[in-house]
Design an enzyme around this catalytic site. Structure first.
Site, short mmCIF file in Angstrom:
data_model
loop_
_atom_site.label_atom_id
_atom_site.label_comp_id
_atom_site.label_asym_id
_atom_site.label_seq_id
_atom_site.Cartn_x
_atom_site.Cartn_y
_atom_site.Cartn_z
N SER A 141 -84.83 -33.59 -38.34
CA SER A 141 -83.58 -33.54 -37.59
C SER A 141 -83.91 -33.51 -36.11
O SER A 141 -85.07 -33.52 -35.72
CB SER A 141 -82.81 -32.28 -37.96
OG SER A 141 -83.49 -31.16 -37.44
N LYS A 142 -82.86 -33.42 -35.31
CA LYS A 142 -83.03 -33.42 -33.86
C LYS A 142 -84.03 -32.37 -33.39
O LYS A 142 -84.73 -32.57 -32.41
CB LYS A 142 -81.67 -33.12 -33.20
CG LYS A 142 -80.89 -34.37 -32.90
CD LYS A 142 -79.69 -34.01 -32.04
CE LYS A 142 -78.43 -34.43 -32.75
NZ LYS A 142 -77.26 -33.67 -32.54
N ARG A 143 -84.07 -31.26 -34.11
CA ARG A 143 -85.01 -30.18 -33.74
C ARG A 143 -86.46 -30.68 -33.68
O ARG A 143 -87.29 -30.13 -32.99
CB ARG A 143 -84.96 -29.08 -34.81
CG ARG A 143 -84.00 -27.99 -34.52
CD ARG A 143 -84.07 -26.91 -35.57
NE ARG A 143 -84.13 -27.41 -36.93
CZ ARG A 143 -85.15 -27.21 -37.74
NH1 ARG A 143 -86.19 -26.53 -37.35
NH2 ARG A 143 -85.12 -27.69 -38.98
#
Ligand code: GLU
Length: 489
Positions: free
Chosen positions: A255-257
């Site tokens: 994910s963006k993380r």
């Protein structure tokens, strides 16, 4: 291995840009088509009206082309089974909806969203898996008329057979069995007449003559519904291959993380499409033999086989991608790399569009020197800064203390004299000068190289000093020596 020509497809929903996982799905489909001598189709699944945008569709298409993944049929290119956007295919779905209704395999359901949600809540509190209770399964014509009078507009639900085992034969995951009782009658047409993905996808794959459905593992849970629809409609069931998720390095879903998740983000940082393709191919697939990891798309087209796609989740290792991209940066024709680097020079304010043409030769030299050290082209901004900022900035204490060594003024003066003697700094001069200075001043090693580097750039490390001298040229080198001497007072 099956070598019959296969027809495969990539069917993105235009609800966001092209995700790394989506790009890999597209690539595996493309490669499978090539390998089997079959064909590859791309269609747009825009059934989620609220979240679909034209912009997403355009970016997905642009990025697929950028990666070099082209298709034989579908959106943009056309073909015999169009149109290639789900929402433009409603007229093609209608006969199948009618068929299911007539055969009693689907029915009108008048439950409101709130009522369905209420049923789900009760099921959750009873520890049941939420599913539609079947309230409208057997409505009488009178009940229907009553609902219609109330102004309710129905959805159409598929009547899921009870107590049936649904077998999904998956080329990657093996046989996966589902219980129809866990499925619940699902919506195939919304109250506004819009088809639901699970329904549209079946009709489309059937009409478009898809032989193998290769897609992300997140769709495995949709597959039993789709298999039921194939069977209810009397369609042959295609083969399925659900490719494992891509995880971040901490093994949670990417994910963006975890950094950039979309192809356009890599594109705008100056990753090369060839490197992304190579990297994606190895996310969940490996060649039959050897340690080799660098493959062109053309090579992959020959060696890719679905049976070597692994069931284990693939971990997205950015260090590996950076390493790989660095390999491609160094291998590519220099002109190509310069062309791709120019936007970064302009973005950093180093040059204007005009200068990108008039000073081309000089830019080539910079890029040539810097590309040895780059993982992605945006890094040219950092590497090239030393050529565009003429003021001395000592990067840290180490730089300061190197410049402050006792021998430095004497060394810089000797260097200055030598530079003044020549008309221009050419490769021979840049290569030979350090030996000359060493002989003349007795200074050697770090005390020679690093001190001059710091005087010229303010930095202790960086690209080859020989390259720096040549790129700066006589005038700038002299000005910077002056500046360093003035700094030392
Ligand atoms: N439209 C779906 C998505 O973008 C793909 C569904 C499929 O491949 O069947 O995730």
């Amino acid at each position: 291995m099956n070598t019959k020509p296969e027809k495969v497809r990539f069917a993105p929903s235009p609800t966001g840009y092209l995700h790394i996982g989506g790009a890999r799905t597209a690539l595996f489909n493309y490669l499978h088509a090539k390998k089997t001598g079959g064909s590859f189709l791309v269609r747009i699944e825009d059934t989620d009206l609220a979240r679909s945008t034209k912009e997403s569709e355009e970016v997905i298409i642009r990025d697929l082309h950028w990666l070099g993944i082209h298709w034989d049929e579908g959106i943009e290119v056309g073909g015999q089974h169009g149109p290639y956007r789900s929402m433009e295919r409603k007229h093609l779905y209608q006969p199948f909806i009618d068929q299911l209704i007539q055969e009693g395999k689907a029915y009108y359901c008048y439950c409101t969203e709130e009522e369905v949600e209420e049923q789900r809540k009760i099921q959750r509190t009873n520890n049941e898996l939420p599913h539609y209770t079947g309230k409208c399964r057997n409505l009488t014509p009178e009940q229907k008329a009553q609902y219609e009078k109330e102004g309710r507009t129905p959805v159409i639900r598929f009547r899921v057979p009870e107590d049936q085992k649904i077998l999904v034969k998956d080329l990657v995951r093996g046989d996966v069995e589902f219980d129809s009782n866990g499925v619940g009658d699902f919506v195939i047409v919304k109250s506004d007449g819009a088809p639901v993905y699970n329904f549209a996808v079946v009709i489309d794959d059937y009409l478009m003559e898809i032989t193998t459905v290769i897609r992300g593992e997140e769709h495995l849970s949709n597959t039993p519904r789709q298999v039921l629809l194939y069977e209810a409609l009397g369609f042959p069931v295609p083969k399925f291959a659900h490719v494992s998720l891509i995880l971040g390095e901490d093994r949670s879903k990417m994910s963006k993380r975890h950094g950039s998740t979309h192809v356009d983000q890599y594109r705008s940082k100056g990753y090369l499409p060839e490197a992304i393709v190579n990297f994606l191919a190895l996310l969940g697939w490996s060649p039959e033999e050897g340690e080799e990891e660098i493959f062109t798309l053309a090579e992959l087209e020959k060696i890719f086989t679905l049976d070597r796609v692994t069931k284990n989740p693939a971990v997205f290792d950015i260090k590996k991608l950076n390493w790989m991209n660095g390999q491609y940066i160094r291998k590519a024709p220099i002109d190509e790399i310069v062309e791709m680097s120019i936007p970064f020079f302009i973005e950093a304010g180093y040059i204007t569009e005009e200068e990108s043409k008039t000073r081309r030769e000089w830019l080539v030299k910079i890029v040539e020197a810097a590309r040895e050290r780059m993982e992605y082209l945006e890094q040219i901004k950092d590497h090239a800064r030393i050529f565009f900022d003429d003021t001395l900035h000592l990067e840290n204490e180490e730089a300061e203390s190197m410049l402050r060594l006792d021998h430095v003024p004497m060394l810089l003066q000797a260097f200055q004299e030598k530079v003044e003697e020549v008309e221009a700094i050419d490769t021979d001069f840049a290569k030979g000068i350090f030996k000359v200075l060493q002989k003349q001043t007795g200074v050697r090693g770090k005390n020679l190289f690093m001190c001059i580097r710091v005087a010229l750039t303010g930095q202790c490390h960086g690209m080859e000093l020989v390259d720096i001298l040549e790129i700066l040229g006589k005038e700038k080198v002299l000005a910077r020596i002056d500046q360093a001497l003035a700094y030392l007072g």
